[in-house]
Design a protein around this motif. Sequence first.
Motif, PDB file in Angstrom:
ATOM      1  N   UNK A   6      17.506  -6.743 -40.830  1.00 43.97           N
ATOM      2  CA  UNK A   6      17.507  -5.345 -40.357  1.00 43.97           C
ATOM      3  C   UNK A   6      16.385  -5.108 -39.354  1.00 43.97           C
ATOM      4  N   UNK A   7      15.218  -5.692 -39.637  1.00 49.82           N
ATOM      5  CA  UNK A   7      14.081  -5.538 -38.715  1.00 49.82           C
ATOM      6  C   UNK A   7      14.421  -6.210 -37.380  1.00 49.82           C
ATOM      7  N   UNK A   8      15.023  -7.403 -37.444  1.00 50.31           N
ATOM      8  CA  UNK A   8      15.344  -8.157 -36.220  1.00 50.31           C
ATOM      9  C   UNK A   8      16.412  -7.458 -35.385  1.00 50.31           C
ATOM     10  N   UNK A   9      17.254  -6.664 -36.029  1.00 48.17           N
ATOM     11  CA  UNK A   9      18.319  -5.947 -35.304  1.00 48.17           C
ATOM     12  C   UNK A   9      17.762  -4.899 -34.350  1.00 48.17           C
ATOM     13  N   UNK A  10      16.553  -4.406 -34.655  1.00 52.42           N
ATOM     14  CA  UNK A  10      16.025  -3.259 -33.912  1.00 52.42           C
ATOM     15  C   UNK A  10      15.166  -3.634 -32.719  1.00 52.42           C
ATOM     16  N   UNK A  11      14.763  -4.914 -32.595  1.00 52.58           N
ATOM     17  CA  UNK A  11      13.683  -5.221 -31.659  1.00 52.58           C
ATOM     18  C   UNK A  11      13.700  -6.692 -31.233  1.00 52.58           C
ATOM     19  N   UNK A  12      12.997  -6.993 -30.132  1.00 55.36           N
ATOM     20  CA  UNK A  12      12.722  -8.394 -29.805  1.00 55.36           C
ATOM     21  C   UNK A  12      11.725  -8.907 -30.836  1.00 55.36           C
ATOM     22  N   UNK A  13      11.957 -10.102 -31.346  1.00 56.09           N
ATOM     23  CA  UNK A  13      11.135 -10.508 -32.490  1.00 56.09           C
ATOM     24  C   UNK A  13      10.765 -11.991 -32.500  1.00 56.09           C
ATOM     25  N   UNK A  14       9.563 -12.252 -33.004  1.00 58.66           N
ATOM     26  CA  UNK A  14       9.154 -13.613 -33.360  1.00 58.66           C
ATOM     27  C   UNK A  14       9.008 -13.591 -34.880  1.00 58.66           C
ATOM     28  N   UNK A  15       9.816 -14.389 -35.570  1.00 56.05           N
ATOM     29  CA  UNK A  15       9.791 -14.380 -37.036  1.00 56.05           C
ATOM     30  C   UNK A  15       9.417 -15.771 -37.522  1.00 56.05           C
ATOM     31  N   UNK A  16       8.434 -15.851 -38.403  1.00 54.73           N
ATOM     32  CA  UNK A  16       8.083 -17.183 -38.916  1.00 54.73           C
ATOM     33  C   UNK A  16       8.351 -17.291 -40.410  1.00 54.73           C
ATOM     34  N   UNK A  17       8.693 -18.505 -40.851  1.00 55.41           N
ATOM     35  CA  UNK A  17       9.009 -18.715 -42.264  1.00 55.41           C
ATOM     36  C   UNK A  17       9.459 -20.128 -42.542  1.00 55.41           C
ATOM     37  N   UNK A  18      10.468 -20.259 -43.412  1.00 57.97           N
ATOM     38  CA  UNK A  18      10.984 -21.579 -43.791  1.00 57.97           C
ATOM     39  C   UNK A  18      12.476 -21.716 -43.482  1.00 57.97           C
ATOM     40  N   UNK A  19      13.174 -20.548 -43.481  1.00 57.16           N
ATOM     41  CA  UNK A  19      14.650 -20.556 -43.372  1.00 57.16           C
ATOM     42  C   UNK A  19      15.127 -19.637 -42.263  1.00 57.16           C
ATOM     43  N   UNK A  20      14.264 -19.352 -41.297  1.00 60.54           N
ATOM     44  CA  UNK A  20      14.640 -18.361 -40.271  1.00 60.54           C
ATOM     45  C   UNK A  20      15.742 -18.941 -39.370  1.00 60.54           C
ATOM     46  N   UNK A  21      15.525 -20.153 -38.868  1.00 58.91           N
ATOM     47  CA  UNK A  21      16.518 -20.766 -37.979  1.00 58.91           C
ATOM     48  C   UNK A  21      17.801 -21.157 -38.693  1.00 58.91           C
ATOM     49  N   UNK A  22      17.705 -21.478 -39.976  1.00 59.91           N
ATOM     50  CA  UNK A  22      18.891 -21.949 -40.710  1.00 59.91           C
ATOM     51  C   UNK A  22      19.683 -20.803 -41.339  1.00 59.91           C
ATOM     52  N   UNK A  23      19.001 -19.752 -41.802  1.00 64.60           N
ATOM     53  CA  UNK A  23      19.663 -18.736 -42.629  1.00 64.60           C
ATOM     54  C   UNK A  23      19.486 -17.303 -42.122  1.00 64.60           C
ATOM     55  N   UNK A  24      18.244 -16.922 -41.842  1.00 64.46           N
ATOM     56  CA  UNK A  24      18.002 -15.500 -41.525  1.00 64.46           C
ATOM     57  C   UNK A  24      18.555 -15.152 -40.145  1.00 64.46           C
ATOM     58  N   UNK A  83       1.770 -18.819 -38.591  1.00 62.40           N
ATOM     59  CA  UNK A  83       1.509 -17.379 -38.439  1.00 62.40           C
ATOM     60  C   UNK A  83       0.497 -17.117 -37.322  1.00 62.40           C
ATOM     61  N   UNK A  84      -0.545 -17.923 -37.243  1.00 62.92           N
ATOM     62  CA  UNK A  84      -1.544 -17.730 -36.172  1.00 62.92           C
ATOM     63  C   UNK A  84      -0.874 -17.825 -34.801  1.00 62.92           C
ATOM     64  N   UNK A  85      -0.075 -18.875 -34.628  1.00 62.45           N
ATOM     65  CA  UNK A  85       0.527 -19.130 -33.315  1.00 62.45           C
ATOM     66  C   UNK A  85       1.675 -18.159 -33.036  1.00 62.45           C
ATOM     67  N   UNK A  86       2.462 -17.847 -34.062  1.00 64.01           N
ATOM     68  CA  UNK A  86       3.567 -16.894 -33.870  1.00 64.01           C
ATOM     69  C   UNK A  86       3.039 -15.527 -33.428  1.00 64.01           C
ATOM     70  N   UNK A  87       1.911 -15.112 -34.016  1.00 59.02           N
ATOM     71  CA  UNK A  87       1.299 -13.829 -33.659  1.00 59.02           C
ATOM     72  C   UNK A  87       0.895 -13.825 -32.181  1.00 59.02           C
ATOM     73  N   UNK A  88       0.281 -14.933 -31.744  1.00 58.50           N
ATOM     74  CA  UNK A  88      -0.163 -15.019 -30.347  1.00 58.50           C
ATOM     75  C   UNK A  88       1.030 -15.057 -29.393  1.00 58.50           C
ATOM     76  N   UNK A  89       2.086 -15.753 -29.811  1.00 59.12           N
ATOM     77  CA  UNK A  89       3.300 -15.833 -28.989  1.00 59.12           C
ATOM     78  C   UNK A  89       3.912 -14.429 -28.863  1.00 59.12           C
ATOM     79  N   UNK A  90       4.004 -13.723 -29.985  1.00 56.33           N
ATOM     80  CA  UNK A  90       4.586 -12.375 -29.981  1.00 56.33           C
ATOM     81  C   UNK A  90       3.757 -11.436 -29.107  1.00 56.33           C
ATOM     82  N   UNK A  91       2.447 -11.563 -29.207  1.00 56.81           N
ATOM     83  CA  UNK A  91       1.561 -10.709 -28.413  1.00 56.81           C
ATOM     84  C   UNK A  91       1.762 -10.970 -26.907  1.00 56.81           C
TER      85      UNK A  91
END
Length: 220
Positions: free
Chosen positions: A115-133, A14-22
């Motif tokens: 739905x959130x990702x459909x609206x915008x450029x996004x950096x999403x962090x989690x456990x299943x983002x690359x595999x499922x979301x 989350x720390x690094x994803x936030x900085x990347x998104x910024x």
Amino acid sequence: MKIAIDGPASAGKSTISKLVAQALDFTYLDTGAMYRATTYLALQQKIALDDAPKIAQALAKATIDFQNGPENDQKVFLNGEDITEVIRSAEVTGLVSQVAALPEVRQTLVQQQRQIADRTNIVMDGRDIGTTVLPDAEVKIFMTASVLRRAQRRYKENIAKGMTTSLETIKTDIEHRDYKDSHRAVSPLRQAEDAIVVDTSDLNIEQSTAKILGIIRQKM
Ligand code: C5P
């Protein structure tokens, strides 16, 4: 553009994803906070944590919002209540994997995340983002670090906050949470086949952020 950042607990996602998104001026979505908010919701409404239909029902009526602060901080709200701090408590952290394993909960949250990702450029962090979301994300990162290094970082943060949990306990808690997250039936923590592994064991926050930004910029 969609960037998926997955990995085990306390890897600094989350720390690094936030900085990347910024740096990219992209939206950042902390999906772990959504599972934590759901856990808090169930505790608050005194719903048994294995009562999937009831939790899903409460979740369907609830709103989880994020608000960016000036210091690259992000506040989390559940039905208007600021739950930023409480969802990081030992109680919620110890119970979240159980709630996150419920298929009904995942279905609802994954739908909201898409739905959130459909609206915008996004950096999403989690456990299943690359595999499922977001299986079609342009960049997939699997961020990891040795369990000792992750525990040491968490220990330092806790000390700064005045918490005194031992390093050994933190390490055991991280291992337990990773085990539960990797062994659940529905979308377990797993590296996507097309993900690039970034091991941050010997990298600081700036170096980790620069490395991931370098990978993303090659694809832009
Ligand atoms: O990332 P964070 O540690 O805040 O995540 C809390 C918990 O939420 C994880 O341990 C996991 O059980 C769950 N989670 C999940 N899928 C995600 C993000 C988090 O199951 N995409």
